[in-house]
Design a protein around this motif. Structure first.
Motif, PDB file in Angstrom:
ATOM      1  N   LEU A  87       0.832  -1.196   0.000  1.00 37.94           N
ATOM      2  CA  LEU A  87       0.000   0.000   0.000  1.00 37.94           C
ATOM      3  C   LEU A  87       0.869   1.249   0.000  1.00 37.94           C
ATOM      4  O   LEU A  87       0.471   2.301  -0.489  1.00 37.94           O
ATOM      5  CB  LEU A  87      -0.891   0.026   1.252  1.00 37.94           C
ATOM      6  N   ALA A  88       2.050   1.135   0.550  1.00 38.36           N
ATOM      7  CA  ALA A  88       2.975   2.261   0.663  1.00 38.36           C
ATOM      8  C   ALA A  88       3.364   2.797  -0.715  1.00 38.36           C
ATOM      9  O   ALA A  88       3.351   2.058  -1.691  1.00 38.36           O
ATOM     10  CB  ALA A  88       4.223   1.835   1.421  1.00 38.36           C
ATOM     11  N   PRO A  89       3.714   4.104  -0.778  1.00 36.00           N
ATOM     12  CA  PRO A  89       4.083   4.703  -2.057  1.00 36.00           C
ATOM     13  C   PRO A  89       5.419   4.182  -2.604  1.00 36.00           C
ATOM     14  O   PRO A  89       5.669   4.287  -3.788  1.00 36.00           O
ATOM     15  CB  PRO A  89       4.149   6.192  -1.760  1.00 36.00           C
ATOM     16  N   THR A  90       6.250   3.637  -1.756  1.00 39.56           N
ATOM     17  CA  THR A  90       7.510   3.047  -2.197  1.00 39.56           C
ATOM     18  C   THR A  90       7.863   1.940  -1.200  1.00 39.56           C
ATOM     19  O   THR A  90       7.540   2.047  -0.006  1.00 39.56           O
ATOM     20  CB  THR A  90       8.638   4.097  -2.321  1.00 39.56           C
ATOM     21  N   VAL A  93       9.259   2.054   2.548  1.00 39.53           N
ATOM     22  CA  VAL A  93       8.466   2.464   3.714  1.00 39.53           C
ATOM     23  C   VAL A  93       7.295   1.505   3.940  1.00 39.53           C
ATOM     24  O   VAL A  93       6.360   1.821   4.695  1.00 39.53           O
ATOM     25  CB  VAL A  93       7.955   3.925   3.629  1.00 39.53           C
ATOM     26  N   SER A  94       7.351   0.351   3.294  1.00 36.92           N
ATOM     27  CA  SER A  94       6.282  -0.635   3.462  1.00 36.92           C
ATOM     28  C   SER A  94       6.567  -1.565   4.636  1.00 36.92           C
ATOM     29  O   SER A  94       7.703  -1.981   4.840  1.00 36.92           O
ATOM     30  CB  SER A  94       6.148  -1.462   2.178  1.00 36.92           C
ATOM     31  N   ASN A  96       4.763  -4.501   5.104  1.00 40.53           N
ATOM     32  CA  ASN A  96       4.542  -5.871   4.659  1.00 40.53           C
ATOM     33  C   ASN A  96       5.384  -6.287   3.458  1.00 40.53           C
ATOM     34  O   ASN A  96       5.531  -7.470   3.197  1.00 40.53           O
ATOM     35  CB  ASN A  96       3.055  -6.070   4.302  1.00 40.53           C
ATOM     36  N   PHE A  97       5.869  -5.322   2.712  1.00 41.96           N
ATOM     37  CA  PHE A  97       6.593  -5.653   1.477  1.00 41.96           C
ATOM     38  C   PHE A  97       7.922  -4.891   1.425  1.00 41.96           C
ATOM     39  O   PHE A  97       8.335  -4.439   0.363  1.00 41.96           O
ATOM     40  CB  PHE A  97       5.744  -5.296   0.256  1.00 41.96           C
ATOM     41  N   TYR A  98       8.587  -4.769   2.570  1.00 41.72           N
ATOM     42  CA  TYR A  98       9.810  -3.968   2.598  1.00 41.72           C
ATOM     43  C   TYR A  98      10.891  -4.420   1.614  1.00 41.72           C
ATOM     44  O   TYR A  98      11.179  -5.608   1.490  1.00 41.72           O
ATOM     45  CB  TYR A  98      10.436  -3.955   4.005  1.00 41.72           C
ATOM     46  N   GLU A  99      11.441  -3.439   0.904  1.00 46.11           N
ATOM     47  CA  GLU A  99      12.656  -3.613   0.111  1.00 46.11           C
ATOM     48  C   GLU A  99      13.385  -2.284   0.125  1.00 46.11           C
ATOM     49  O   GLU A  99      12.752  -1.227   0.172  1.00 46.11           O
ATOM     50  CB  GLU A  99      12.310  -3.942  -1.347  1.00 46.11           C
ATOM     51  N   SER A 100      14.697  -2.345   0.031  1.00 46.61           N
ATOM     52  CA  SER A 100      15.479  -1.122   0.056  1.00 46.61           C
ATOM     53  C   SER A 100      15.263  -0.293  -1.221  1.00 46.61           C
ATOM     54  O   SER A 100      15.130  -0.846  -2.299  1.00 46.61           O
ATOM     55  CB  SER A 100      16.953  -1.503   0.176  1.00 46.61           C
ATOM     56  N   ASP A 118       1.075   5.593   6.308  1.00 49.10           N
ATOM     57  CA  ASP A 118       0.198   5.444   7.477  1.00 49.10           C
ATOM     58  C   ASP A 118      -1.236   5.845   7.159  1.00 49.10           C
ATOM     59  O   ASP A 118      -2.174   5.136   7.518  1.00 49.10           O
ATOM     60  CB  ASP A 118       0.718   6.274   8.649  1.00 49.10           C
ATOM     61  N   TYR A 119      -1.389   6.975   6.487  1.00 53.47           N
ATOM     62  CA  TYR A 119      -2.741   7.423   6.159  1.00 53.47           C
ATOM     63  C   TYR A 119      -3.444   6.388   5.289  1.00 53.47           C
ATOM     64  O   TYR A 119      -4.574   5.983   5.567  1.00 53.47           O
ATOM     65  CB  TYR A 119      -2.710   8.777   5.442  1.00 53.47           C
ATOM     66  N   ILE A 120      -2.758   5.954   4.244  1.00 55.20           N
ATOM     67  CA  ILE A 120      -3.359   4.995   3.312  1.00 55.20           C
ATOM     68  C   ILE A 120      -3.714   3.699   4.021  1.00 55.20           C
ATOM     69  O   ILE A 120      -4.821   3.169   3.874  1.00 55.20           O
ATOM     70  CB  ILE A 120      -2.396   4.682   2.139  1.00 55.20           C
ATOM     71  N   SER A 121      -2.779   3.191   4.826  1.00 55.66           N
ATOM     72  CA  SER A 121      -3.063   1.865   5.368  1.00 55.66           C
ATOM     73  C   SER A 121      -4.123   1.907   6.457  1.00 55.66           C
ATOM     74  O   SER A 121      -4.973   1.020   6.526  1.00 55.66           O
ATOM     75  CB  SER A 121      -1.788   1.121   5.770  1.00 55.66           C
ATOM     76  N   ILE A 122      -4.141   2.966   7.244  1.00 53.22           N
ATOM     77  CA  ILE A 122      -5.215   3.089   8.236  1.00 53.22           C
ATOM     78  C   ILE A 122      -6.572   3.213   7.548  1.00 53.22           C
ATOM     79  O   ILE A 122      -7.528   2.512   7.882  1.00 53.22           O
ATOM     80  CB  ILE A 122      -4.954   4.287   9.185  1.00 53.22           C
ATOM     81  N   LYS A 123      -6.611   4.072   6.557  1.00 55.66           N
ATOM     82  CA  LYS A 123      -7.863   4.286   5.805  1.00 55.66           C
ATOM     83  C   LYS A 123      -8.372   2.990   5.168  1.00 55.66           C
ATOM     84  O   LYS A 123      -9.554   2.663   5.260  1.00 55.66           O
ATOM     85  CB  LYS A 123      -7.592   5.319   4.712  1.00 55.66           C
TER      86      LYS A 123
END
Lengths: 134, 134
Positions: A87-90, A93-94, A96-100, A118-123
């Motif tokens: 869900l994160a823009p990159t 900063v994810s 669940n799907f972290y990558e550098s 945070d806004y996106i995932s809470i929403k």
DNA sequence: CTAAATCCTAGTAACCTAATAGGTTATATG
DNA sequence: CATATAACCTATTAGGTTACTAGGATTTAG
């Protein structure tokens, strides 16, 4: 997060099934023509939703799909993660799907995108299929 | 919105130039090795930033790039739109890059994504390069 | 003159997206 | 029992995008 056609169709199908929760099994062709989705494409999405336990299915005549959970138990976040990943823009900063990624070396820049995540995932966690039925 | 490497590198380059605002022209190779960016790739990004009037350049020895605006006059939104297009999670809720997409037929679903678009665009419009320097 | 730099276009390998194709399996019904 | 209907499953594909690289043309300081 970039919403693909895949996610959008999946959401439309779930909304349709939620509106017909008490109608038994509904076929792919019915959903596809009601929501304007290419049926063979929808088939793949339904299969994925079934494997992820959001849907139940029955084969053969009178077969089709129905929700395996109540609409209120299906957050939009789950559907989008299933088809589009983070869900994160990159990815850096994810949760669940972290990558550098390159911006990581700039802490304040990273912070901005974490706020957006945070806004996106809470929403999208708190909004469920039940909330988007008219 | 999905942040590409392109946008991320562009932001890193702008941050670097903002930190060296008074150092005259700075070469691509200098920025690239300071920020860990493939130099020939960065070259294309710098050219785009120049054409969009965020940078000034000088050719030849002692040449390079410098900011054409103050860091506070460069919102992150502008940079991302330049390289990645819409800030919105899907084009049908984008103000600047509108295109029709499947979810449009569901008004409440569309509303959710418009809320996300609003948060992202307000945040990235008000955050400038000046805000992300340590 | 020459080295250092930007300017500019083209090419490319890898991947992703939005499908389509076609066969297999299961089941209700006549 | 035959048939129609529907899910199940995998492969393929056209077209686009991403993240680069290559290489030449142009400009300028020393």
């Amino acid at each position: 997060m970039k919403l693909t056609t895949r996610s959008e169709y999946a959401l439309l199908a779930l909304v349709y099934l939620a509106r017909h929760e008490t109608d038994g099994y509904i076929s792919i062709d019915t959903i596809a023509s009601a929501q304007g989705i290419p049926p063979k494409f929808l088939e793949q999405l339904m299969l994925a939703l079934k494997r992820a336990h959001y849907l139940r299915s029955a084969k053969g005549q009178k077969g089709g799909y129905q929700l395996a959970k109540r609409p209120i138990q299906i957050p939009l976040a789950d559907v989008i993660r299933l088809f589009d990943g983070a869900l994160a823009p990159t990815e850096s900063v994810s949760e669940n799907f972290y990558e550098s990624t390159p911006i990581e070396k700039e802490k304040k820049l990273t912070k901005v995108f974490k706020d957006i995540r945070d806004y996106i995932s809470i929403k999208l966690e708190k909004t469920t299929i039940a909330d988007v039925l008219d």
